[in-house]
Scaffold this motif. Structure first.
Motif: not given
Length: 288
Positions: A41-70
């Motif tokens: 998405l970033g390579d095609y010029g999309f930002h900011p990007i929203l990611v939703n999460c529910h199932h095992l959401k802690e893993q997604i939170v840990d992976l992404l952490g504080p990131r610019e435009h995410i």
């Protein structure tokens, strides 16, 4: 251009593996699929990007952490595709937004999809292609979708899981409840809104709906053009294998893996951090 990745689902058809990781975090050549989607998405010029999460959401939170435009949208209950997008309306604003499923691997030009939508005057554009296993959607000659159900006469097309829409369409969805985005589109189709499809060709696409789909993706990446490299046997970082280890056809070993003695693996994906016991002989499977 804003975008959203739908990453909240349970991955039911991928059990038991999806009990360990949410589907968008399944490693593809030792890298979580979600990171590839965000990078794409970033390579095609999309930002900011929203990611939703529910199932095992802690893993997604840990992976992404504080990131610019995410940005992360943590959902306390399962909201479905429509409910998740409805919750994101404040983030979307008023301009068209691109939304993609978080379980697909593809080479579709997302910037071209967005431009075509904006030029078309459509209220929503679903990206479609010919994929017989999933061909269900029927369109009029002018590109308007008239039917989402399988069966009947006429050409049918498959939804890629990529769409561009006017966020105002989401206002009819009750907040905080499970809702399917297709039901939202059906509502507006009966009221004259332009819910359209655009057909793409000449690309690679797969979803990771089942363990076999996941294995087939790796087979493609390791053995077929234009993806394959010099070897069909992929190894991540810090991989230790015994001298008598046998590998056949293709194989993906993630990082920090130890493979014991007298092991033979054929068409297998081994996730990171795994120890493969001595004497293991496996074909066409995932080791997690």
């Amino acid at each position: 251009m804003k975008a959203m990745v739908l990453a909240a689902g349970f991955g039911t058809r991928l059990k038991p593996y999806s009990l360990l990781r949410p589907k968008p975090l399944f490693p593809v050549l030792d890298r979580p699929l979600l990171l590839r989607l965000i990078e794409q998405l970033g390579d095609y010029g999309f930002h900011p990007i929203l990611v939703n999460c529910h199932h095992l959401k802690e893993q997604i939170v840990d992976l992404l952490g504080p990131r610019e435009h995410i940005y992360l949208q943590q959902e306390p209950i399962e909201l479905g595709t429509g409910g998740g997008m409805r919750l994101a309306m404040d983030f979307f604003g008023t301009e068209p937004v691109l939304v993609t499923n978080g379980d697909i691997f593809h080479t579709i030009d997302l910037a071209a999809v967005y431009r075509d939508h904006c030029r078309s005057g459509a209220d929503a554009t679903l990206v479609l292609h010919d994929h017989p296993r999933f061909n269900k959607i029927r369109m009029n000659p002018d590109g308007r979708i008239v039917d989402f159900a399988a069966g009947g006469s006429g050409s049918r097309w498959a939804f890629t899981g990529i769409q561009v829409l006017d966020p105002a369409l989401l206002a009819i969805i009750p907040p905080g409840v499970f809702y399917n985005s297709i039901d939202c589109y059906r509502y507006w189709m009966t009221r004259g809104k332009k819910i359209c499809g655009t057909i793409v060709q000449g690309h690679y696409w797969t979803d990771m709906g089942t363990p076999q789909d996941y294995l087939d993706l790796h087979r493609t990446l390791l053995t077929r053009e234009p993806f394959r490299g010099e070897s069909p046997f992929y190894r991540g970082r810090e991989v230790s294998v015994a001298d008598d280890f046998q590998q056949k056809d293709w194989l993906c070993l993630g990082s920090h893996i130890r493979v014991g003695r007298q092991c033979r693996l054929e068409r297998v994906v081994v996730w990171d951090g795994v120890t493969v016991p001595d004497g293991t002989h496996l074909i066409d499977t995932i080791i997690s």
